[in-house]
Design a protein around this motif. Structure first.
Motif, PDB file in Angstrom:
ATOM      1  N   GLU A  18       0.835  -1.506   0.311  1.00  0.00           N
ATOM      2  CA  GLU A  18       0.241  -0.405  -0.235  1.00  0.00           C
ATOM      3  C   GLU A  18       0.999   1.288  -0.072  1.00  0.00           C
ATOM      4  O   GLU A  18       0.559   2.139  -1.090  1.00  0.00           O
ATOM      5  N   LEU A  19       1.931   1.056   0.812  1.00  0.00           N
ATOM      6  CA  LEU A  19       3.271   2.489   0.877  1.00  0.00           C
ATOM      7  C   LEU A  19       3.217   2.817  -0.459  1.00  0.00           C
ATOM      8  O   LEU A  19       3.519   3.660  -1.020  1.00  0.00           O
ATOM      9  N   GLU A  20       3.801   1.690  -1.114  1.00  0.00           N
ATOM     10  CA  GLU A  20       4.599   2.150  -2.450  1.00  0.00           C
ATOM     11  C   GLU A  20       3.606   2.316  -3.654  1.00  0.00           C
ATOM     12  O   GLU A  20       3.629   3.125  -4.354  1.00  0.00           O
ATOM     13  N   THR A  21       2.422   1.621  -3.502  1.00  0.00           N
ATOM     14  CA  THR A  21       1.092   2.205  -4.348  1.00  0.00           C
ATOM     15  C   THR A  21       0.844   3.481  -4.466  1.00  0.00           C
ATOM     16  O   THR A  21       0.732   4.376  -5.180  1.00  0.00           O
ATOM     17  N   MET A  22       1.383   4.065  -2.994  1.00  0.00           N
ATOM     18  CA  MET A  22       1.241   5.588  -2.648  1.00  0.00           C
ATOM     19  C   MET A  22       1.447   6.465  -3.094  1.00  0.00           C
ATOM     20  O   MET A  22       1.283   7.601  -4.259  1.00  0.00           O
ATOM     21  N   PHE A  23       2.608   5.850  -3.347  1.00  0.00           N
ATOM     22  CA  PHE A  23       4.299   7.075  -4.137  1.00  0.00           C
ATOM     23  C   PHE A  23       4.406   6.428  -5.911  1.00  0.00           C
ATOM     24  O   PHE A  23       4.937   7.253  -6.266  1.00  0.00           O
ATOM     25  N   GLN A  24       3.636   6.010  -6.007  1.00  0.00           N
ATOM     26  CA  GLN A  24       3.828   5.358  -7.694  1.00  0.00           C
ATOM     27  C   GLN A  24       3.569   6.390  -9.114  1.00  0.00           C
ATOM     28  O   GLN A  24       4.465   6.490  -9.889  1.00  0.00           O
ATOM     29  N   PRO A  25       2.753   7.267  -8.413  1.00  0.00           N
ATOM     30  CA  PRO A  25       2.207   8.170  -9.274  1.00  0.00           C
ATOM     31  C   PRO A  25       2.870   9.962  -9.213  1.00  0.00           C
ATOM     32  O   PRO A  25       3.297  10.438 -10.415  1.00  0.00           O
ATOM     33  N   HIS A  26       4.521   9.526  -8.349  1.00  0.00           N
ATOM     34  CA  HIS A  26       5.066  10.300  -8.462  1.00  0.00           C
ATOM     35  C   HIS A  26       6.453  10.434  -8.786  1.00  0.00           C
ATOM     36  O   HIS A  26       7.116  11.090  -8.992  1.00  0.00           O
ATOM     37  N   GLY A  27       6.435   8.466  -9.096  1.00  0.00           N
ATOM     38  CA  GLY A  27       8.113   8.431  -9.975  1.00  0.00           C
ATOM     39  C   GLY A  27       7.622   6.807  -9.481  1.00  0.00           C
ATOM     40  O   GLY A  27       7.705   6.326  -8.981  1.00  0.00           O
ATOM     41  N   ASN A  28       9.073   6.678 -10.033  1.00  0.00           N
ATOM     42  CA  ASN A  28       9.848   4.935  -9.728  1.00  0.00           C
ATOM     43  C   ASN A  28      10.497   4.894  -7.928  1.00  0.00           C
ATOM     44  O   ASN A  28      10.987   5.623  -7.597  1.00  0.00           O
ATOM     45  N   VAL A  29       9.294   4.530  -7.522  1.00  0.00           N
ATOM     46  CA  VAL A  29       9.826   3.667  -6.569  1.00  0.00           C
ATOM     47  C   VAL A  29      10.639   2.225  -6.392  1.00  0.00           C
ATOM     48  O   VAL A  29      10.502   1.426  -6.607  1.00  0.00           O
TER      49      VAL A  29
END
Length: 100
Positions: A18-29
Motif C-alpha cells: 500500500e505504501l509503494e502504491t501511494m508513491f508510484q504516481p510520483h515516480g519510480n519507487v
C-alpha cells in the motif's frame, strides 16, 4: 542518485504494498517499507520510501505531506541520515564488583 523519504503517522494496518502504491504516481519507487516492532510484529506507524531521483522525492513530498490515509494525516519529508547511537554500547556501569 536514489533518495529516501520518511513517512510518518501511517495507519497501523498499512502494508509495504500500500505504501509503494501511494508513491508510484510520483515516480519510480525503488523500495517501500513499513517499520515493524520486533517484539509484537505490529506496525510502528512509520516507514521509508526510496525513489530514483531528488526531483521525484520533491514531487512526492509536495503531493503527499499533509494528505490523509486511513483517516490519519501523513507526515512525508526527506529522510535524514541515520546518526550513530550515543549510548556508547558496552555494559560497564561502574561499582567495582571485584573479589578480594
Amino acid at each position: 542518485m536514489a533518495k529516501k523519504m520518511y513517512v510518518g503517522n501511517l495507519p497501523w494496518s498499512c502494508t509495504n504494498t500500500e505504501l509503494e502504491t501511494m508513491f508510484q504516481p510520483h515516480g519510480n519507487v525503488l523500495s517501500a517499507e513499513v517499520i515493524m516492532d520486533r517484539e509484537s510484529g505490529r506496525s510502528r506507524g512509520f516507514g521509508f520510501v526510496e525513489m530514483d531521483s531528488p526531483e521525484e522525492v520533491s514531487r512526492a513530498v509536495s503531493a503527499l505531506n499533509g494528505s490523509e490515509m486511513g483517516g490519519r494525516t501523513l507526515v512525508v519529508n526527506e529522510a535524514l541520515p541515520r546518526q550513530p547511537r550515543r549510548d556508547g554500547g558496552g555494559g560497564n556501569r561502574g561499582g567495582g564488583g571485584g573479589r578480594y
